[in-house]
Write an enzyme that holds these catalytic residues in place. Structure first.
Site, PDB file in Angstrom:
ATOM      1  N   SER A  99     -15.458 -19.579   6.720  1.00  0.00           N
ATOM      2  CA  SER A  99     -14.163 -19.106   7.182  1.00  0.00           C
ATOM      3  C   SER A  99     -14.431 -17.821   7.958  1.00  0.00           C
ATOM      4  CB  SER A  99     -13.247 -18.829   5.995  1.00  0.00           C
ATOM      5  OG  SER A  99     -12.041 -18.285   6.465  1.00  0.00           O
ATOM      6  N   TYR A 133      -9.718 -25.777  11.222  1.00  0.00           N
ATOM      7  CA  TYR A 133      -8.382 -25.246  10.960  1.00  0.00           C
ATOM      8  C   TYR A 133      -8.285 -23.771  11.319  1.00  0.00           C
ATOM      9  CZ  TYR A 133     -10.172 -22.890   6.813  1.00  0.00           C
ATOM     10  OH  TYR A 133     -10.860 -22.062   5.975  1.00  0.00           O
ATOM     11  N   THR A 162     -12.255 -12.752  11.220  1.00  0.00           N
ATOM     12  CA  THR A 162     -12.431 -12.090  12.513  1.00  0.00           C
ATOM     13  C   THR A 162     -11.892 -10.666  12.536  1.00  0.00           C
ATOM     14  OG1 THR A 162     -10.515 -13.317  13.259  1.00  0.00           O
ATOM     15  CG2 THR A 162     -12.668 -14.131  13.936  1.00  0.00           C
ATOM     16  N   ASN A 163     -11.188 -10.224  11.498  1.00  0.00           N
ATOM     17  CA  ASN A 163     -10.800  -8.810  11.471  1.00  0.00           C
ATOM     18  C   ASN A 163     -12.038  -7.943  11.299  1.00  0.00           C
ATOM     19  OD1 ASN A 163      -8.214  -9.734  11.577  1.00  0.00           O
ATOM     20  ND2 ASN A 163      -7.705  -9.259   9.454  1.00  0.00           N
ATOM     21  N   ASP A 164     -12.779  -8.220  10.228  1.00  0.00           N
ATOM     22  CA  ASP A 164     -14.009  -7.459   9.992  1.00  0.00           C
ATOM     23  C   ASP A 164     -15.033  -7.744  11.075  1.00  0.00           C
ATOM     24  OD1 ASP A 164     -14.056  -5.677   7.732  1.00  0.00           O
ATOM     25  OD2 ASP A 164     -13.560  -7.425   6.507  1.00  0.00           O
ATOM     26  N   HIS A 187      23.681  -7.789  33.897  1.00  0.00           N
ATOM     27  CA  HIS A 187      22.320  -7.286  33.684  1.00  0.00           C
ATOM     28  C   HIS A 187      21.948  -7.262  32.206  1.00  0.00           C
ATOM     29  CE1 HIS A 187      19.428  -3.942  33.031  1.00  0.00           C
ATOM     30  NE2 HIS A 187      18.809  -4.523  34.050  1.00  0.00           N
ATOM     31  N   ARG A 246     -10.437 -16.307  -2.197  1.00  0.00           N
ATOM     32  CA  ARG A 246     -11.529 -15.366  -1.934  1.00  0.00           C
ATOM     33  C   ARG A 246     -11.748 -14.494  -3.157  1.00  0.00           C
ATOM     34  NH1 ARG A 246     -10.652 -11.025   2.704  1.00  0.00           N
ATOM     35  NH2 ARG A 246      -9.255 -10.152   1.142  1.00  0.00           N
ATOM     36  N   ARG A 261      -5.892 -13.707  -1.199  1.00  0.00           N
ATOM     37  CA  ARG A 261      -6.581 -12.454  -1.519  1.00  0.00           C
ATOM     38  C   ARG A 261      -6.277 -12.156  -2.980  1.00  0.00           C
ATOM     39  NH1 ARG A 261      -3.559 -11.890   3.134  1.00  0.00           N
ATOM     40  NH2 ARG A 261      -4.687 -11.319   5.038  1.00  0.00           N
ATOM     41  N   ARG A 315      16.543  -9.641  51.735  1.00  0.00           N
ATOM     42  CA  ARG A 315      16.504  -9.783  50.277  1.00  0.00           C
ATOM     43  C   ARG A 315      15.088  -9.702  49.727  1.00  0.00           C
ATOM     44  NH1 ARG A 315      19.152 -15.533  49.527  1.00  0.00           N
ATOM     45  NH2 ARG A 315      19.494 -14.786  47.403  1.00  0.00           N
ATOM     46  N   LYS A 375      12.156 -16.437  45.175  1.00  0.00           N
ATOM     47  CA  LYS A 375      13.354 -16.688  45.979  1.00  0.00           C
ATOM     48  C   LYS A 375      12.995 -17.438  47.258  1.00  0.00           C
ATOM     49  CE  LYS A 375      16.268 -13.296  45.622  1.00  0.00           C
ATOM     50  NZ  LYS A 375      16.568 -11.871  45.861  1.00  0.00           N
TER      51      LYS A 375
END
Ligand code: ADP
Ligand code: MG
Ligand code: MG
Length: 955
Positions: free
Chosen positions: A781, A871, A784-786, A472, A635, A578, A98, A28
């Site tokens: 490839s 990619y 990155t989860n594992d 609101h 895979r 998969r 304010r 403001k």
């Protein structure tokens, strides 16, 4: 050292601050300074910085030293500037006090108007303006605001006293019929006088002191009240939900009052320079005649549209239109404005970048490129992840024509588009609880207040009985792209009985309703919702995105349906199929895989696999067809085998019967498969090391499908991916075996077909030995989860118990975000980066991608771009987000490159002397090393920007 400057003044075209100083002056304050500077009509005032708020809290809620003097000095200057004095008995200055933080927190923080009114100055104003009613009206507002905001008196007590007066006096005097509301503007001077006496008595009763008659005391109290609102529960809660961190506090703006409540030629309003829902280039807003401040938002009377404002007061409207033009040109973005008209003259009280619906975000950005206000790159940078998500808003399925007619209940104001269906809930807390249990709810309120934001966030949609498009409820819901209908006046809500009525229809808590935020229609029951086609502006902007990015975007898809869907959303290939998901598709398939698993010897295993072969071949054919011309990474089987077998006795008995073996045999095999730590167990390529015939079957299916589809004219680019690799030798064994099968099939077919064999990098050891593995693997490839699980040593499935503490800034704050959602760039990212560098050191054209959950996360994708991946692969609905992220990463690179040399030049100045001394002392050899290092450092970004060399399939 110079003393810290606590206050920045503005007025009469001159401002000490400017629009870039949001962090210090709050949004403001920065806006007021900037508008002042560019010559817009802004009442004069000054801004106490956000740093002061920070100091106030660090100082045990006391003013830092010197602030008092600086306030006094600035007040004096303000008085001089406007030619009036605070508390003057004849012609007093009045101010508003304010709040305003760096980031907008709608409705969270407090503002006090008409400060400076006392029993004497109110008479001065009355005489000076010749409008005693106005003066009294301002005074009663001030006592109420000061009493409730600065002194914490329950506001409802003031409201009740006002209502009581209206009933006792005004209704009688004007003979207003029962059932019709007595408006605040109908209250006359005598009644206001009485009200003020009542309010002051109320104040004294609650505070045990008289209402302060010293304007300086009032000012201090109000400033503290604004500081206090920063730490109020609702504000703290809001920041938590919105993940607002790292801003110092609220600024305090003290601004000369202008008056919208001086009669018919005065008023107050809020507007957007463009329609915040559609994004159309039309002026959009509400105006309330003879009103002050929050009257518009609070819904005390129903405001008029801007078009009616134009009719009523064309001169004032024209001034506002000029401001609209000036500000859009100046800020090059849609603005949200607050203004007041005092006796025909316009004053600007606030401007900020306008919040908009996702649809409007695209429309405004694309239109502004067309209007040459911004570049395509600016437009791309303006789009947020949530905008893309919001583009795919659900809509009511219009094919249910009959239901639409019969279920229609009532119409309100269409505040935020999209549709939602869920159970009616009247209470925010209950809404949160039900949503936590996975239930879909619609929160229904007379009006919403900041206390309700948690429940609103948890709900599918929001419905209110009062308020306009800038209320609101509307503002908050719009920010989230959440369907919202407001001002549905026919709703008769009974919170006690937990129901609402519309005419003769009663809807109770727990009953289903459906909202159509695009039309404002409310329906009983849960109607079917569908997802719409994205709008034109979305398509235009995404085409610029695709022209900009260098990173390719693929998708994770296991079925032709997903593949087609993802292609429509812009996927350029499949990064992960998969294969095991296909096994669950039918009874026949699951039986075959189970037979394979319980088999005792190779022969019976092969027999079972032979049954699976035709299914897999057919599945791959479908996927290749859907991805005609695009690469498809498949895979090999990944999960531990126990995931495929029944664990209950009934299931095992059924399997024994179907497979024609004994129950005991099945039970024993299942028991053998049990693992203490299956994620680190017999899974991934380890299965094919033990059971090579599985690989034989899967590679046969992949390559046969590729051959069959090639014969049909489909361009097939298969990539066979080996999961969970930990060593080059392991990989080589499987690669040689796969190639043996593939090459023979291709040779027999007489076709020319190229394929690739590569690996996942998802075990830290593979990243460490990436150069060795890359001697054999054609692509990487990054799973990155594992990789995250194993690098952090944190099981994703068990992390819920403690990981939140690691992310919570107030607790451990080890991670900025959940590392399973947003890549841990520091740790896991380093492994990935290292794997790429090592891999490419032996195989220049090594193709690298990512196929974990992170491929659809904005910041992770940007990181993948920076470290030179080819990619990313994400789930179909995340593909557009990944495309956007990839384009933004390119633009950010450019911006950084432009900034870098300039930054150096600046940095040199203060450090120059020290550096010169150091260089003199340094030996020549050391100097050279420094120079070399500098060159090497510089070379990195250039290399990074173009790490790609075309590979066979060129992703
Ligand atoms: P918020 O952050 O909740 O929008 P503001 O500080 O903008 O709070 O104040 C709310 C409203 O009060 C403004 O939109 C304006 O109508 C009114 N207001 C604030 N300051 C002044 C002033 N100096 N003169 C007239 N009206 C004011
Ligand atoms: Mg405001
Ligand atoms: Mg994995």
């Amino acid at each position: 050292m110079a003393k810290t400057k606590y206050i920045y003044a503005f007025g009469k075209g001159i401002a000490e601050g400017d629009g870039t100083m949001k962090e210090l002056l709050g949004g403001k304050g920065a806006g007021l300074a900037e508008m002042t500077k560019i010559g817009l009509p802004v009442p004069a005032g000054f801004t106490i910085t956000t740093e002061v708020c920070d100091l106030y809290y660090k100082n045990g809620k006391k003013w830092p030293e010197g602030l008092e003097a600086e306030v006094a000095k600035n007040l004096k200057a303000l008085e001089k500037n406007v030619g009036k004095k605070l508390g003057d008995p004849v012609d007093p200055l009045l101010v508003s006090v304010r709040s305003g933080a760096a980031l907008s927190m709608p409705g969270m923080m407090e503002t006090i108007l008409n400060l400076g009114l006392t029993d004497t100055s109110v008479e001065g104003i009355a005489k000076k303006t010749g409008n005693r009613r106005f003066a009294l009206d301002a005074y009663r507002r001030f006592i109420m605001m000061y009493g409730s905001i600065a002194m914490d008196i329950d506001r409802a007590k003031f409201d009740a006293a006002f209502d009581d007066l209206k009933e006792r006096k005004t209704r009688r005097r004007l003979s207003v019929p029962n059932g019709t509301k007595v408006l605040d503007i109908a209250v006359n001077e005598d009644e206001l006088s009485e009200l003020i006496t009542t309010f002051k008595a109320l104040y004294k009763k609650e505070i045990k002191k008289d209402f302060p008659q010293d304007p300086i005391e009032q000012l201090k109290g109000a400033i503290n009240a604004v500081f206090g609102s920063w730490m109020a529960d609702k504000a703290v809660n809001y920041r938590k939900i919105e993940k607002i961190q790292g801003i110092k506090g609220t600024a305090v703006n003290v601004v000369q009052m202008v008056f919208g409540n001086k009669g018919e030629t005065s008023g107050t309003g809020v507007c957007f320079t463009r329609d915040p829902n559609s994004g159309d280039n039309v002026f959009y807003g509400d105006y309330l005649v003879n009103a002050q401040g929050e009257d518009v938002v609070a819904g005390i009377r129903t405001p008029i549209k801007l078009s009616d404002f134009e009719k009523k007061d064309p001169k004032a409207y024209k001034q506002l239109c000029d401001v609209r033009k000036t500000l859009e040109k100046h800020y090059k973005d849609m603005q949200d404005l607050e203004f007041t008209v005092e006796e025909g003259k316009l004053y600007m009280l606030q401007c900020r970048t306008g919040k908009r619906s996702p649809m409007a975000a695209f429309k405004v950005a694309v239109d502004m490129v067309g209007e040459k206000l911004i570049t395509k790159e600016d437009a791309i940078m303006r789009i947020k992840t949530t905008d893309i998500e919001g583009i795919f808003y659900p809509m009511i399925d219009k094919s249910q024509a009959a239901q639409l007619k019969s279920a229609f209940l009532v119409q309100g104001i269409d505040a935020v588009p999209g549709a939602a269906a869920g159970k009616v809930v009247f209470n925010a807390k209950i809404a949160e609880d039900m949503a936590a249990k996975g239930e879909k709810v619609i929160i229904v309120r007379k009006e919403t207040s900041p206390e309700d934001v948690g429940g609103m966030h948890a709900a599918q949609g929001v419905l209110t009985a009062t308020g306009g498009k800038t209320s609101h409820a509307a503002v908050v819901a719009r920010g989230w792209g959440k369907c919202c209908i407001v001002g549905c006046e026919k709703l008769d809500i009974d919170y006690e009985k937990k129901l609402f009525r519309v005419g003769s229809v009663t809807v109770r808590e727990g009953d289903f309703i459906t909202l159509d935020g695009s039309s404002g229609n409310v329906y009983v029951g849960a109607l079917k919702l569908v997802k719409p086609e994205p709008p034109e502006a979305y398509k235009a902007l995404m085409s610029w995105v695709d022209q900009t990015r260098t990173l390719k975007v693929r998708t994770n898809a296991d079925t032709p349906y997903d593949a087609e869907n993802a292609r429509r959303l812009g996927a350029e290939g499949i990064g992960l199929t998969r294969t095991e998901h296909m096994f669950f598709d039918s009874e026949e398939r699951i039986l075959a895989i189970r037979q394979m698993i319980i088999a005792d010897d190779v022969e019976s295993r092969k027999k079972a696999l032979a049954k699976l072969l035709p299914f897999q071949t057919k599945d791959f054919e479908g996927i290749f067809k859907a991805m005609d011309g695009c690469p498809v990474t498949i895979r090999l089987i990944d999960p531990p085998l126990h995931e495929f077998v029944p664990h209950d006795e009934a299931g095992q008995r059924a399997l024994a019967k179907a497979a024609n073996v004994t129950f005991e045999h099945v039970r024993q095999r299942v028991e053998q498969l049990h693992e203490a730590n299956p994620m680190l167990g017999h899974r991934g390529c380890r299965l094919c090391i033990t059971f090579p015939e599985i690989l034989d079957m899967q590679v046969t299916a992949i390559i046969s499908a590729a051959i069959n589809m090639t014969k049909k004219g489909v361009k097939v680019l298969p990539e066979i991916m080996i999961p969970l690799t930990i060593d080059e030798k392991e990989f080589q064994i499987l690669e040689v075996q796969a190639r043996g099968i593939a090459d023979k099939l291709i040779k027999d077919s007489g076709l020319k077909l190229s394929y690739m064999v590569g690996t996942m990098i998802e075990v830290p050891r593979a990243a460490l030995l990436a150069d060795k593995i890359a001697e054999h693997a054609q692509f990487f490839s990054c799973g990155t989860n594992d990789l995250t699980q194993m690098t952090l040593g944190i099981s994703r499935d068990d992390a819920g118990k403690f990981l939140p503490d690691y992310v919570d800034e107030k607790k451990a704050g080890v991670f900025k975000a959940d590392p399973f959602q947003s890549l841990d760039q520091k740790g896991v990212g380093m492994l990935v980066q290292m794997a790429i560098q090592k891999g490419r050191s032996v195989r220049k054209d090594l193709k690298v991608g990512i196929c974990g959950e992170h491929g659809g996360d904005l910041n992770s994708v940007k990181f993948c771009h920076r470290i030179g991946m080819n990619y990313v692969s994400s789930s179909p609905f995340r593909v557009p987000v990944s495309r956007l992220a990839a384009a933004q990463a390119v633009i950010e690179d450019k911006i950084a490159a432009k900034k870098a040399p300039a930054k150096k030049a600046v940095a040199k100045k203060p450090a120059a002397k020290a550096k010169a001394v150091a260089e003199k002392k340094a030996k020549p050899a050391a100097k050279k090393a420094v120079a070399k290092k500098a060159v090497a450092k510089k070379a990195v970004p250039a290399k990074r920007a173009r790490p790609r060399s075309p590979s066979k399939h060129n992703v």
